[in-house]
Structure formats: structure tokens, C-alpha cells
Design an enzyme around this catalytic site. Structure first.
Site, PDB file in Angstrom:
ATOM      1  N   ASN A  20       8.014  -5.804  -1.213  1.00 27.44           N
ATOM      2  CA  ASN A  20       7.898  -4.594  -0.392  1.00 27.44           C
ATOM      3  C   ASN A  20       6.595  -4.616   0.141  1.00 27.44           C
ATOM      4  OD1 ASN A  20       7.890  -2.376   1.147  1.00 27.44           O
ATOM      5  ND2 ASN A  20       9.124  -1.168  -0.348  1.00 27.44           N
ATOM      6  N   TYR A  57      11.225   8.848   1.053  1.00 30.43           N
ATOM      7  CA  TYR A  57      11.402   7.797  -0.212  1.00 30.43           C
ATOM      8  C   TYR A  57      11.709   8.632  -1.331  1.00 30.43           C
ATOM      9  CZ  TYR A  57       8.205   5.702   3.318  1.00 30.43           C
ATOM     10  OH  TYR A  57       7.721   5.177   4.283  1.00 30.43           O
ATOM     11  N   ALA A  89       3.411  -1.131   4.654  1.00 30.70           N
ATOM     12  CA  ALA A  89       3.116  -1.010   6.260  1.00 30.70           C
ATOM     13  C   ALA A  89       2.496  -2.388   6.640  1.00 30.70           C
ATOM     14  CB  ALA A  89       1.824  -0.079   6.272  1.00 30.70           C
ATOM     15  N   ARG A 125       4.945  12.404  -2.397  1.00 32.09           N
ATOM     16  CA  ARG A 125       4.916  13.056  -0.889  1.00 32.09           C
ATOM     17  C   ARG A 125       6.121  12.355  -0.384  1.00 32.09           C
ATOM     18  NH1 ARG A 125      -0.198  11.425   1.982  1.00 32.09           N
ATOM     19  NH2 ARG A 125       1.412  12.452   3.706  1.00 32.09           N
ATOM     20  N   HIS A 175      13.042  -2.890   1.530  1.00 30.57           N
ATOM     21  CA  HIS A 175      12.502  -1.537   1.858  1.00 30.57           C
ATOM     22  C   HIS A 175      13.403  -0.309   1.327  1.00 30.57           C
ATOM     23  CE1 HIS A 175       9.722  -3.523   4.560  1.00 30.57           C
ATOM     24  NE2 HIS A 175      10.393  -4.289   4.885  1.00 30.57           N
ATOM     25  N   PRO A 201       0.924  -1.292  -0.009  1.00 32.61           N
ATOM     26  CA  PRO A 201      -0.115  -0.009  -0.042  1.00 32.61           C
ATOM     27  C   PRO A 201       0.780   1.253   0.107  1.00 32.61           C
ATOM     28  CG  PRO A 201      -0.267  -1.183   2.228  1.00 32.61           C
ATOM     29  CD  PRO A 201       0.449  -1.956   1.197  1.00 32.61           C
ATOM     30  N   ASN A 202       0.289   2.201  -0.866  1.00 38.31           N
ATOM     31  CA  ASN A 202       0.810   3.588  -0.783  1.00 38.31           C
ATOM     32  C   ASN A 202       2.067   3.706  -1.843  1.00 38.31           C
ATOM     33  OD1 ASN A 202      -1.198   4.975   0.543  1.00 38.31           O
ATOM     34  ND2 ASN A 202      -0.314   3.791   2.357  1.00 38.31           N
ATOM     35  N   ARG A 218      13.948   4.021  11.955  1.00 37.30           N
ATOM     36  CA  ARG A 218      12.776   4.880  12.090  1.00 37.30           C
ATOM     37  C   ARG A 218      12.031   4.796  13.284  1.00 37.30           C
ATOM     38  NH1 ARG A 218       9.689   4.756   6.517  1.00 37.30           N
ATOM     39  NH2 ARG A 218       8.958   6.561   7.558  1.00 37.30           N
ATOM     40  N   GLU A 228      12.450  -9.718   0.799  1.00 38.86           N
ATOM     41  CA  GLU A 228      12.016  -8.531   1.433  1.00 38.86           C
ATOM     42  C   GLU A 228      12.702  -7.203   1.268  1.00 38.86           C
ATOM     43  OE1 GLU A 228      11.228  -8.842   5.669  1.00 38.86           O
ATOM     44  OE2 GLU A 228      10.528  -6.667   5.773  1.00 38.86           O
TER      45      GLU A 228
END
Ligand code: CA2
Length: 140
Positions: free
Chosen positions: A68, A17, A71, A12, A94, A4-5, A101, A92
Site C-alpha cells: 500500500n 479508513y 500517497a 483520524r 488500498h 506514509p501516514n 474518491r 497493490e
């Protein structure tokens, strides 16, 4: 496979990112794939069930995956259970270094069921993951 996103990349939070878009990420992965002799299919969804369906598809066809989970990384036992069914290497990835973070991002419920994890190298995390998959396939 992207969760998601991630389709909103470049629009943004450029400090975390970057400013490149999801289309740029797709191009990068396909170019890297061509250099490594891998046919790369890049997908993104905001829906957990869709992501799980794509992981099942990869399991059924013994296809390696760069994932990826966004969330979902931090709480989706459903995605974790799907990853456990993998029949080929699954890396995996990121974009950000999740361990550096907020505390809630330190935990991944996915990592223990993946072949390995690459995080913190921006879009290059995906290229490194494709190299890892190439190396895993060459071992076989
Ligand atoms: O660093 C990563 O790749 C993440 O998987 C990205 C996820 C985040 O929830 C994970 O903790 C780490 C978030 C993706 C959100 O993507 C955005 C894209 C553009 C603008 C804002 C957020």
C-alpha cells in the site's frame, strides 16, 4: 509494505479508513498469513527511500509483496521504478476505493508495474491480496 501516514490508522478520518489501528491491521495480516501458510512481515514507513529499500530487499530475495504505497501511489516515479524491478508477485492494495474518491487519487503510477490491484475493501483488501499471492505461488 505500507507507505506514509498508514501508521496513524484508527486515529483520524474513521469514515474513510475505519476505526481499527495499524496494530489491528498487522494482527489481521499475520493471522491470514498463518492460515495461508505465508510468513507475513508487516512494515510501515513515512519515508520514500525506506519504502524503496524494502522493495529492493524483496526483489533481491524473490519475495512476494503486498504494497500500500499510500500517497506515493499517485506520484512517485521512484516507487514505480522500484516496483518494476520485482522478481515475485506484487499486489497493490488500498483500503479505500481510490477510483471513487478525489480525481487526483484516480491515477496510480504503480498499478501498471504490479501484478494486480485490490482496493476498496477496507483492511480486507490486504487479506484478499494475501489470497492472491498464495494463488500466484501455487501456480508456479
Ligand atoms: O486507501 C488507501 O489505502 C490509500 O492508499 C491511503 C492513503 C491515500 O493517500 C491513498 O490515496 C489511498 C492515505 C493514508 C492516510 O492514512 C490515514 C490514516 C489515518 C488517518 C488519516 C489518514
Amino acid at each position: 509494505l505500507n507507505g506514509p501516514n498508514l501508521g496513524r490508522l484508527g486515529k483520524r478520518e474513521p469514515a474513510i479508513y475505519g476505526t481499527a489501528t495499524f496494530a489491528d491491521l498487522t494482527d489481521l495480516c499475520q493471522r491470514a498469513g498463518r492460515e495461508l501458510g505465508l510468513d507475513v512481515d508487516v512494515r510501515q514507513t513515512d519515508f520514500e527511500g525506506q519504502l524503496i529499500g524494502w522493495i529492493h530487499e524483496a526483489c533481491d530475495n524473490a519475495l512476494p509483496v503486498v504494497l500500500n504505497p499510500a500517497a506515493f501511489t499517485h506520484y512517485s516515479i521512484a516507487v514505480m521504478d522500484a516496483v518494476k524491478m520485482r522478481t515475485a508477485p506484487l499486489v497493490e492494495v488500498h483500503i479505500s476505493n481510490i477510483s471513487g474518491r478525489e480525481d487526483f487519487r484516480h491515477q496510480s503510477v504503480i498499478t501498471g508495474s504490479a501484478t494486480g490491484i485490490i482496493a476498496g475493501f477496507g483492511f480486507q483488501s490486504y487479506v484478499l491480496a494475501l489470497h492472491a499471492i498464495r494463488a500466484e505461488l501455487d501456480k508456479r
